[in-house]
Design a protein around this motif. Structure first.
Motif, PDB file in Angstrom:
ATOM      1  N   GLU A 192       0.817  -1.209   0.000  1.00 22.85           N
ATOM      2  CA  GLU A 192       0.000   0.000   0.000  1.00 22.85           C
ATOM      3  C   GLU A 192       0.856   1.266   0.000  1.00 22.85           C
ATOM      4  O   GLU A 192       0.487   2.268  -0.620  1.00 22.85           O
ATOM      5  CB  GLU A 192      -0.949  -0.017   1.194  1.00 22.85           C
ATOM      6  CG  GLU A 192      -2.039  -1.091   1.076  1.00 22.85           C
ATOM      7  CD  GLU A 192      -2.981  -1.108   2.254  1.00 22.85           C
ATOM      8  OE1 GLU A 192      -2.655  -0.461   3.281  1.00 22.85           O
ATOM      9  OE2 GLU A 192      -4.023  -1.780   2.165  1.00 22.85           O
ATOM     10  N   HIS A 242       0.642   3.797  -3.130  1.00 14.18           N
ATOM     11  CA  HIS A 242       0.315   5.209  -2.905  1.00 14.18           C
ATOM     12  C   HIS A 242       1.302   6.098  -3.660  1.00 14.18           C
ATOM     13  O   HIS A 242       0.903   7.067  -4.324  1.00 14.18           O
ATOM     14  CB  HIS A 242       0.357   5.527  -1.409  1.00 14.18           C
ATOM     15  CG  HIS A 242       0.015   6.950  -1.076  1.00 14.18           C
ATOM     16  ND1 HIS A 242       0.948   7.968  -1.155  1.00 14.18           N
ATOM     17  CD2 HIS A 242      -1.150   7.534  -0.683  1.00 14.18           C
ATOM     18  CE1 HIS A 242       0.387   9.102  -0.811  1.00 14.18           C
ATOM     19  NE2 HIS A 242      -0.889   8.869  -0.525  1.00 14.18           N
ATOM     20  N   HIS A 262       0.582   5.891  -7.344  1.00 14.73           N
ATOM     21  CA  HIS A 262      -0.656   6.594  -7.679  1.00 14.73           C
ATOM     22  C   HIS A 262      -0.405   8.101  -7.807  1.00 14.73           C
ATOM     23  O   HIS A 262      -0.984   8.764  -8.690  1.00 14.73           O
ATOM     24  CB  HIS A 262      -1.725   6.335  -6.621  1.00 14.73           C
ATOM     25  CG  HIS A 262      -2.423   5.021  -6.795  1.00 14.73           C
ATOM     26  ND1 HIS A 262      -3.110   4.401  -5.774  1.00 14.73           N
ATOM     27  CD2 HIS A 262      -2.540   4.204  -7.878  1.00 14.73           C
ATOM     28  CE1 HIS A 262      -3.624   3.267  -6.231  1.00 14.73           C
ATOM     29  NE2 HIS A 262      -3.278   3.126  -7.489  1.00 14.73           N
ATOM     30  N   VAL A 263       0.427   8.635  -6.960  1.00 14.46           N
ATOM     31  CA  VAL A 263       0.770  10.058  -7.061  1.00 14.46           C
ATOM     32  C   VAL A 263       1.444  10.333  -8.402  1.00 14.46           C
ATOM     33  O   VAL A 263       1.161  11.337  -9.075  1.00 14.46           O
ATOM     34  CB  VAL A 263       1.681  10.482  -5.893  1.00 14.46           C
ATOM     35  CG1 VAL A 263       2.213  11.904  -6.100  1.00 14.46           C
ATOM     36  CG2 VAL A 263       0.932  10.391  -4.564  1.00 14.46           C
ATOM     37  N   VAL A 310      -1.039  10.375 -11.262  1.00 14.99           N
ATOM     38  CA  VAL A 310      -1.756  11.653 -11.337  1.00 14.99           C
ATOM     39  C   VAL A 310      -0.902  12.690 -12.064  1.00 14.99           C
ATOM     40  O   VAL A 310      -1.405  13.483 -12.878  1.00 14.99           O
ATOM     41  CB  VAL A 310      -2.157  12.143  -9.932  1.00 14.99           C
ATOM     42  CG1 VAL A 310      -2.707  13.556  -9.990  1.00 14.99           C
ATOM     43  CG2 VAL A 310      -3.188  11.205  -9.318  1.00 14.99           C
ATOM     44  N   THR A 321      -6.053   2.266 -12.284  1.00 17.02           N
ATOM     45  CA  THR A 321      -7.025   3.330 -12.570  1.00 17.02           C
ATOM     46  C   THR A 321      -7.793   3.847 -11.365  1.00 17.02           C
ATOM     47  O   THR A 321      -8.559   4.806 -11.501  1.00 17.02           O
ATOM     48  CB  THR A 321      -8.055   2.823 -13.603  1.00 17.02           C
ATOM     49  OG1 THR A 321      -8.719   1.657 -13.082  1.00 17.02           O
ATOM     50  CG2 THR A 321      -7.382   2.464 -14.919  1.00 17.02           C
ATOM     51  N   GLU A 322      -7.603   3.263 -10.181  1.00 15.13           N
ATOM     52  CA  GLU A 322      -8.497   3.599  -9.069  1.00 15.13           C
ATOM     53  C   GLU A 322      -8.310   4.994  -8.507  1.00 15.13           C
ATOM     54  O   GLU A 322      -9.180   5.485  -7.785  1.00 15.13           O
ATOM     55  CB  GLU A 322      -8.363   2.558  -7.957  1.00 15.13           C
ATOM     56  CG  GLU A 322      -7.006   2.481  -7.297  1.00 15.13           C
ATOM     57  CD  GLU A 322      -6.941   1.370  -6.259  1.00 15.13           C
ATOM     58  OE1 GLU A 322      -8.001   0.833  -5.902  1.00 15.13           O
ATOM     59  OE2 GLU A 322      -5.832   1.040  -5.797  1.00 15.13           O
ATOM     60  N   ARG A 323      -7.194   5.668  -8.809  1.00 11.85           N
ATOM     61  CA  ARG A 323      -6.967   7.013  -8.267  1.00 11.85           C
ATOM     62  C   ARG A 323      -6.812   8.081  -9.342  1.00 11.85           C
ATOM     63  O   ARG A 323      -6.348   9.192  -9.052  1.00 11.85           O
ATOM     64  CB  ARG A 323      -5.714   7.000  -7.377  1.00 11.85           C
ATOM     65  CG  ARG A 323      -5.854   6.133  -6.134  1.00 11.85           C
ATOM     66  CD  ARG A 323      -6.900   6.693  -5.195  1.00 11.85           C
ATOM     67  NE  ARG A 323      -7.021   5.885  -3.983  1.00 11.85           N
ATOM     68  CZ  ARG A 323      -7.836   6.167  -2.981  1.00 11.85           C
ATOM     69  NH1 ARG A 323      -8.596   7.243  -3.048  1.00 11.85           N
ATOM     70  NH2 ARG A 323      -7.893   5.394  -1.915  1.00 11.85           N
ATOM     71  N   VAL A 324      -7.209   7.756 -10.570  1.00 13.55           N
ATOM     72  CA  VAL A 324      -7.109   8.733 -11.645  1.00 13.55           C
ATOM     73  C   VAL A 324      -8.488   8.972 -12.244  1.00 13.55           C
ATOM     74  O   VAL A 324      -9.455   8.281 -11.915  1.00 13.55           O
ATOM     75  CB  VAL A 324      -6.120   8.260 -12.738  1.00 13.55           C
ATOM     76  CG1 VAL A 324      -4.690   8.300 -12.231  1.00 13.55           C
ATOM     77  CG2 VAL A 324      -6.485   6.862 -13.228  1.00 13.55           C
ATOM     78  N   SER A 325      -8.578   9.936 -13.130  1.00 18.37           N
ATOM     79  CA  SER A 325      -9.874  10.306 -13.706  1.00 18.37           C
ATOM     80  C   SER A 325     -10.290   9.315 -14.791  1.00 18.37           C
ATOM     81  O   SER A 325      -9.520   9.057 -15.726  1.00 18.37           O
ATOM     82  CB  SER A 325      -9.802  11.709 -14.313  1.00 18.37           C
ATOM     83  OG  SER A 325     -10.967  11.983 -15.067  1.00 18.37           O
TER      84      SER A 325
END
Length: 272
Positions: A25, A29, A32-33, A36, A69-73
């Motif tokens: 995790e 994280h 994921h940053v 973005v 894809t869970e943290r992007v548009s």
């Protein structure tokens, strides 16, 4: 004096220990940053990115795409998972149904299975003729070259899993009520055709692993590791920069001028 014989050792690789959830995790994280940042760069520069995910049943494509894809548009990272072709689509040029889904400027399109269905499932399960397969294998590199020449960044991933792990995951889908929706009749029919899928994969690689659209293979025995490895690799394939953002501050607001309402809201029962 004769030279002493050198003893030969066989190199063995020991699978790494399963990744701990806290470690996974933390790294996810961080990635994921970076995704973005990549998203902002793609939109800003009008890039067109197409990512293809292929692999055997149970190889972990869905989970990897979800992690990606869970943290992007979803308006930028668009996932395409086409159903079986209609009778009309079967009569069309094979690539025709995929072309409308290719990325426009500022988009990253992810194909959860793609035009390579013809080289895999359709071939092994007898949904097309060998002549159709050969025409596809001859034509795919040409189509992909045209995509790349049109400015599309094309990245193709194959997720590889062992027979033992694939069987474990498929049995888990049968026994876990949360996962039964993942199991299709085609998965069961395909289960006995491991060698046929291996032959189809090898033929596909031989014909379509090109300099302009190479295949990248990811070992997916450990779902957590393969997700991190693929996201990390993807970020390395698209040069991007961290664009500056304006500092955001929440404005002050005043609360309490309106008296509490007496409306009989239907609150749900709080069981937890």
């Amino acid at each position: 004096m004769a030279d002493k014989k050198k003893s030969k050792t066989v190199a063995t690789t020991t699978p790494p220990a399963p990744l701990k959830r806290t470690e996974y995790e933390k790294e996810l994280h961080r990635l994921h940053v970076e995704l973005v940042k990549l998203q902002r760069w793609v939109v800003s520069k009008g890039l067109k990115v197409c990512i293809v995910f292929e692999g055997r049943d149970g190889a972990g494509k869905g989970g990897t795409i979800k992690a990606l894809t869970e943290r992007v548009s979803p308006r930028v990272f668009r996932v395409v998972a086409l159903p079986a072709p209609t009778e009309k689509e079967k009569s069309q040029l094979y690539f025709q149904r995929y072309v409308p889904h290719l990325p426009s400027a500022g988009e990253i399109v992810i194909f959860d299975r793609s035009w390579y269905n013809r080289a895999g499932v359709e071939r092994v399960m007898g949904f097309c003729t060998e002549e159709q397969v050969e025409k596809f294998l001859d034509g795919a590199p040409i189509i992909e070259r045209a995509m790349v020449d049109a400015g599309i960044i094309l990245i193709k991933y194959w997720l590889e899993v062992t027979p033992k792990e694939q069987e474990r995951r498929l049995r888990d889908r049968i026994n876990d009520g949360r996962k039964t929706w993942k199991l299709s009749p085609m998965d069961i029919k395909s289960f006995t055709k491991w060698d046929e899928y291996t032959e189809a994969r090898d033929a596909m690689f031989a014909a379509t692993d090109t300099a302009w659209a190479p295949w990248f293979v990811a070992r997916s025995e450990d779902k957590k590791r393969v997700r991190l490895n693929i996201i990390s690799h993807l970020l390395s394939q698209i040069p991007y920069k961290d664009l500056p953002e304006e500092e955001v501050k929440l404005p002050k607001r005043k609360i309490g001028k309106i008296k509490p309402t007496a409306y009989p809201f239907r609150y749900i029962k709080e069981k937890f």
